[in-house]
Design an enzyme around this catalytic site. Structure first.
Site, mmCIF file in Angstrom:
data_model
loop_
_atom_site.group_PDB
_atom_site.id
_atom_site.type_symbol
_atom_site.label_atom_id
_atom_site.label_comp_id
_atom_site.label_asym_id
_atom_site.label_seq_id
_atom_site.Cartn_x
_atom_site.Cartn_y
_atom_site.Cartn_z
ATOM 1 N N ASP A 94 0.439 -1.319 -0.100
ATOM 2 C CA ASP A 94 0.041 0.249 0.305
ATOM 3 C C ASP A 94 0.855 0.795 -0.184
ATOM 4 O OD1 ASP A 94 -1.851 -1.811 0.021
ATOM 5 O OD2 ASP A 94 -2.982 -0.951 2.328
ATOM 6 N N HIS A 242 3.438 -2.449 2.885
ATOM 7 C CA HIS A 242 3.505 -0.745 2.687
ATOM 8 C C HIS A 242 4.771 -0.416 1.712
ATOM 9 C CE1 HIS A 242 0.430 -0.744 5.725
ATOM 10 N NE2 HIS A 242 0.345 0.650 5.075
HETATM 11 ZN ZN LIG Z 1 -2.374 3.331 3.286
#
Ligand SMILES: [Zn+2]
Length: 273
Positions: A94, A242
């Site tokens: 992400d 992430h």
């Molecule tokens: Zn996010």
């Protein structure tokens, strides 16, 4: 009875016995080629060899890799079948793309031929279309993560929400040429609302969650990120990482350790369905 009679009967019986014996041998010789022909009859063995040769030549035409010899072909088919039945995990990244970390993640994924889902922020995608292109070119999946990582989007008026999602989705899709398909949406910070579910579905995107949260965004250390996956991974898991939103060197190093571990445990890397 006199001895000549005995000799005569003995001679007759011997003659009959010999005839029966010869007949048995002849019959057995007649039947024998029928049973053993496939392995011993030179003509049939040659024909069988020719057939095997033709099957080997047919293999590449059927799309079997290599296909040089039937034995190898069968072995490869078995492995392929096993592969499809392996437990799978889906890796998701992400808040990117970022020039610092996304290329490192892509390089590691390529080493293990692992596809992944990248939930991109629209503004990041617009700033780095080359990275979006590199991600999309490797059979990875693009996922909408809003234009500005807006965790409050789920509270918007449905019309505004819809426009927001359309804008970020278009930003991702048109960052690559030809335009990519963006069929998934992930709410920033997992801040889902029923309205957000409904709007993302109406815009043609499936809401994408996760089942293993590495908490890598909090930078807990490489060992903690690795442990969070090892303790919680299960067949069908969707793992949250992430590659943007802050320093992610811990994520990259954890991924470097986790990919071979997951592979050794028998997991195949896949995309969420
Ligand atoms: Zn996010």
């Amino acid at each position: 009875m006199s001895p000549p009679y005995i000799y005569r009967w003995a001679g007759l019986l011997t003659t009959v016995g010999l005839i029966v014996g010869v007949a048995a041998v002849v019959l057995s010789d007649v039947r024998a080629p029928t049973v053993l022909a496939t392995s011993q009859d030179p003509a049939i063995a040659a024909a069988a060899g020719e057939l095997q040769g033709r099957q080997a030549e047919d293999a590449p035409a059927r799309g079997v890799p290599g296909g040089a010899r039937p034995a190898i072909t069968a072995s490869r088919l078995t492995v392929t079948s096993t592969t499809t039945e392996r437990p799978t995990v889906a890796l998701t990244f992400d808040d990117g793309p970022t020039p610092e970390y996304t290329p490192q993640v892509l390089e590691l994924l390529a080493q293990y031929e692992a596809p992944a889902t990248f939930c991109m922020v629209g503004n990041q995608a617009a700033a780095h279309p080359d990275l979006v292109q590199r991600v999309a070119a490797r059979k990875n999946r693009l996922c909408d993560h809003t234009m500005t990582h807006d965790a409050g989007v789920g509270m918007y008026d449905p019309d505004l929400m819809s426009r927001q999602l359309d804008t970020s989705r278009t930003s991702l899709a048109t960052a690559v040429d030809p335009a990519a398909s963006v069929d998934y949406f992930r709410a920033p910070e997992g801040a889902w609302t029923p309205a957000l579910d409904e709007v993302s579905a109406r815009t043609g995107m499936r809401p994408l969650g996760w089942s293993v949260d590495t908490l890598d965004w909090s930078r807990p250390g490489v060992a903690a990120i690795v442990a969070s996956v090892q303790q919680s991974v299960h067949p069908g898991a969707i793992i949250l990482f992430h590659d943007g939103g802050g320093p992610r060197e811990q994520t990259v190093e954890a991924l470097r350790q986790l990919l071979p571990c997951l592979q050794d445990q028998g997991y195949a890397f896949t995309l969420p369905t």
